[in-house]
Scaffold this motif. Structure first.
Motif, PDB file in Angstrom:
ATOM      1  N   GLY A 209       0.463  -1.451  -0.161  1.00 41.74           N
ATOM      2  CA  GLY A 209       0.563  -0.171   0.383  1.00 41.74           C
ATOM      3  C   GLY A 209       0.753   0.985  -0.606  1.00 41.74           C
ATOM      4  N   GLU A 210       1.976   1.151   0.379  1.00 45.20           N
ATOM      5  CA  GLU A 210       3.067   2.489   0.366  1.00 45.20           C
ATOM      6  C   GLU A 210       3.594   2.751  -1.387  1.00 45.20           C
ATOM      7  OE1 GLU A 210       5.661  -1.096  -0.114  1.00 45.20           O
ATOM      8  OE2 GLU A 210       4.339  -0.554   0.535  1.00 45.20           O
ATOM      9  N   PHE A 211       3.117   2.170  -1.925  1.00 39.38           N
ATOM     10  CA  PHE A 211       3.285   3.006  -3.442  1.00 39.38           C
ATOM     11  C   PHE A 211       2.263   3.505  -3.527  1.00 39.38           C
ATOM     12  CE2 PHE A 211       6.059  -1.751  -3.842  1.00 39.38           C
ATOM     13  CZ  PHE A 211       6.699  -1.394  -3.965  1.00 39.38           C
ATOM     14  N   LEU A 212       1.257   3.561  -3.797  1.00 44.03           N
ATOM     15  CA  LEU A 212       0.421   4.579  -4.305  1.00 44.03           C
ATOM     16  C   LEU A 212      -0.093   5.885  -3.092  1.00 44.03           C
ATOM     17  CD1 LEU A 212      -1.742   5.179  -6.219  1.00 44.03           C
ATOM     18  CD2 LEU A 212      -3.064   3.078  -5.904  1.00 44.03           C
ATOM     19  N   LYS A 213       0.155   6.931  -3.805  1.00 41.23           N
ATOM     20  CA  LYS A 213      -0.282   7.829  -3.095  1.00 41.23           C
ATOM     21  C   LYS A 213      -0.328   9.120  -3.685  1.00 41.23           C
ATOM     22  CE  LYS A 213       3.579   6.840  -0.090  1.00 41.23           C
ATOM     23  NZ  LYS A 213       2.763   6.215   0.976  1.00 41.23           N
ATOM     24  N   THR A 214      -1.992   9.381  -2.718  1.00 48.11           N
ATOM     25  CA  THR A 214      -2.843  10.505  -3.176  1.00 48.11           C
ATOM     26  C   THR A 214      -1.786  11.598  -3.252  1.00 48.11           C
ATOM     27  OG1 THR A 214      -4.877   9.335  -2.971  1.00 48.11           O
ATOM     28  CG2 THR A 214      -5.245  11.968  -3.370  1.00 48.11           C
ATOM     29  N   VAL A 215      -2.756  12.711  -4.719  1.00 52.49           N
ATOM     30  CA  VAL A 215      -1.263  14.134  -3.759  1.00 52.49           C
ATOM     31  C   VAL A 215      -3.097  14.944  -4.337  1.00 52.49           C
ATOM     32  CG1 VAL A 215       0.085  15.865  -5.555  1.00 52.49           C
ATOM     33  CG2 VAL A 215       0.095  13.631  -5.751  1.00 52.49           C
ATOM     34  N   TYR A 216      -3.233  15.450  -3.368  1.00 53.36           N
ATOM     35  CA  TYR A 216      -4.858  15.733  -2.955  1.00 53.36           C
ATOM     36  C   TYR A 216      -5.179  17.099  -3.810  1.00 53.36           C
ATOM     37  CZ  TYR A 216      -4.864  13.360   0.363  1.00 53.36           C
ATOM     38  OH  TYR A 216      -5.623  12.002   1.279  1.00 53.36           O
ATOM     39  N   GLY A 217      -5.729  16.747  -4.865  1.00 51.86           N
ATOM     40  CA  GLY A 217      -6.232  18.557  -6.032  1.00 51.86           C
ATOM     41  C   GLY A 217      -6.029  18.064  -7.250  1.00 51.86           C
ATOM     42  N   ILE A 218      -4.792  16.883  -7.515  1.00 45.12           N
ATOM     43  CA  ILE A 218      -3.950  16.883  -8.314  1.00 45.12           C
ATOM     44  C   ILE A 218      -4.169  15.479  -9.816  1.00 45.12           C
ATOM     45  CG2 ILE A 218      -1.769  17.000  -9.822  1.00 45.12           C
ATOM     46  CD1 ILE A 218      -0.880  19.199  -7.906  1.00 45.12           C
ATOM     47  N   GLY A 219      -4.054  14.457  -8.073  1.00 47.89           N
ATOM     48  CA  GLY A 219      -4.323  13.324  -9.169  1.00 47.89           C
ATOM     49  C   GLY A 219      -3.327  12.299  -7.741  1.00 47.89           C
ATOM     50  N   TYR A 220      -2.425  11.180  -8.377  1.00 52.26           N
ATOM     51  CA  TYR A 220      -2.049   9.904  -8.083  1.00 52.26           C
ATOM     52  C   TYR A 220       0.368  10.522  -8.024  1.00 52.26           C
ATOM     53  CZ  TYR A 220      -6.874   9.666  -7.242  1.00 52.26           C
ATOM     54  OH  TYR A 220      -8.089   9.657  -6.905  1.00 52.26           O
ATOM     55  N   LYS A 221       0.610   9.227  -7.453  1.00 47.28           N
ATOM     56  CA  LYS A 221       1.202   9.502  -7.088  1.00 47.28           C
ATOM     57  C   LYS A 221       1.987   7.828  -7.213  1.00 47.28           C
ATOM     58  CE  LYS A 221       4.407  12.219  -6.527  1.00 47.28           C
ATOM     59  NZ  LYS A 221       5.814  13.262  -5.142  1.00 47.28           N
ATOM     60  N   PHE A 222       2.498   6.992  -8.497  1.00 46.95           N
ATOM     61  CA  PHE A 222       2.874   5.905  -7.770  1.00 46.95           C
ATOM     62  C   PHE A 222       4.914   6.159  -7.373  1.00 46.95           C
ATOM     63  CE2 PHE A 222       5.781   1.659  -7.862  1.00 46.95           C
ATOM     64  CZ  PHE A 222       4.795   0.551  -8.114  1.00 46.95           C
ATOM     65  N   GLN A 223       5.354   5.658  -6.331  1.00 44.81           N
ATOM     66  CA  GLN A 223       5.964   6.482  -5.639  1.00 44.81           C
ATOM     67  C   GLN A 223       7.378   5.343  -4.914  1.00 44.81           C
ATOM     68  OE1 GLN A 223       5.570   9.739  -2.697  1.00 44.81           O
ATOM     69  NE2 GLN A 223       6.622   9.490  -0.929  1.00 44.81           N
ATOM     70  N   THR A 224       8.302   5.501  -5.571  1.00 46.23           N
ATOM     71  CA  THR A 224       9.107   4.279  -4.804  1.00 46.23           C
ATOM     72  C   THR A 224      10.109   4.791  -3.857  1.00 46.23           C
ATOM     73  OG1 THR A 224      10.698   4.690  -6.942  1.00 46.23           O
ATOM     74  CG2 THR A 224       8.450   3.096  -7.288  1.00 46.23           C
ATOM     75  N   TYR A 225      10.563   5.955  -3.188  1.00 45.39           N
ATOM     76  CA  TYR A 225      11.585   6.200  -2.524  1.00 45.39           C
ATOM     77  C   TYR A 225      10.677   6.612  -1.554  1.00 45.39           C
ATOM     78  CZ  TYR A 225      10.810  10.164  -4.763  1.00 45.39           C
ATOM     79  OH  TYR A 225      10.117  11.677  -5.299  1.00 45.39           O
TER      80      TYR A 225
END
Length: 225
Positions: A209-225
């Protein structure tokens, strides 16, 4: 995977669309030089499949335009021009591969996958992020030793975000990537929200679950660090 098909032969175009939709690709089309020019100037694609003999212009010019923008879009030429000089010219102008007509659709598919692996420096058919593995050929996602049960839309969202890892991807981009020419079918961003919510839940249940992040008001990010 989002593909642009620039082909003026209607029967062939329809065959390609049907085949690649079954493969789970998002397909957009253009049947003339002008339509192809509009598409490549307004949207991004993983790969463009371009015929050379187009109403209103030469497909080679479209390829030069794509490459002049330093795009990472993969380019596969499909053409009845079958001389060595034609193939050399197409590759010199920026195409990644050249397939002469008539051809088998499974071969076209294999060549597109090979081009995309080279573009993303993926010499295997997998994207790996710790315990999370995305198998591109089988369209399968494994977390640890468990195969995740994802819908087609959930898989496509995950793959799109993973290929844009550590970048913020807007909701507009996701909608346009998933639905392409049929973006109106999305109706509203509620559909994206629902798919992402379900995807996040499944990732969390499998310890990723740590990979998928919400960037509020914009969209999403798949974060690997």
């Amino acid at each position: 995977m989002k593909i642009l098909i620039v082909e003026d032969e209607e029967d062939l175009l329809n065959l390609i669309i049907r085949y690649f939709k079954k493969e789970g690709y998002t397909c957009e089309t253009a049947s003339s030089f002008r339509d192809g020019y509009k598409k490549i100037n307004n949207y991004d694609y993983d790969c463009a499949v371009i015929d050379l003999n187009l109403p209103g212009g030469d497909g080679l010019k479209l390829i030069k335009i794509l490459r002049a923008e330093n795009t990472q879009t993969g380019i596969v030429i499909i053409s009845a021009r079958d001389t060595v000089d034609d193939r050399i010219q197409g590759l010199d102008d920026g195409a990644d591969d050249y397939l002469t007509k008539p051809f088998n659709l499974s071969e076209l598919n294999a060549r597109i996958k090979a081009v995309l692996r080279r573009k993303t420096n993926q010499f295997s058919n997998e994207l790996k992020f710790g315990e999370l593995v995305i198998n591109l050929d089988e369209r399968k996602v494994v977390a640890g030793e468990e195969i995740m049960q994802l819908t087609k839309k959930e898989y496509n969202i995950l793959l799109y975000l993973a290929r844009n890892k550590n970048r913020v991807v807007t909701k507009d981009s996701i909608a346009e990537h998933l639905w392409g020419d049929y973006m109106d079918d999305a109706v509203s961003y509620d559909f994206i929200y629902a798919h992402v919510k379900n995807l996040r839940k499944k990732l969390s249940e499998n310890g990723c679950g740590e990979f998928l992040k919400t960037v509020y008001g914009i969209g999403y990010k798949f974060q690997t660090y």
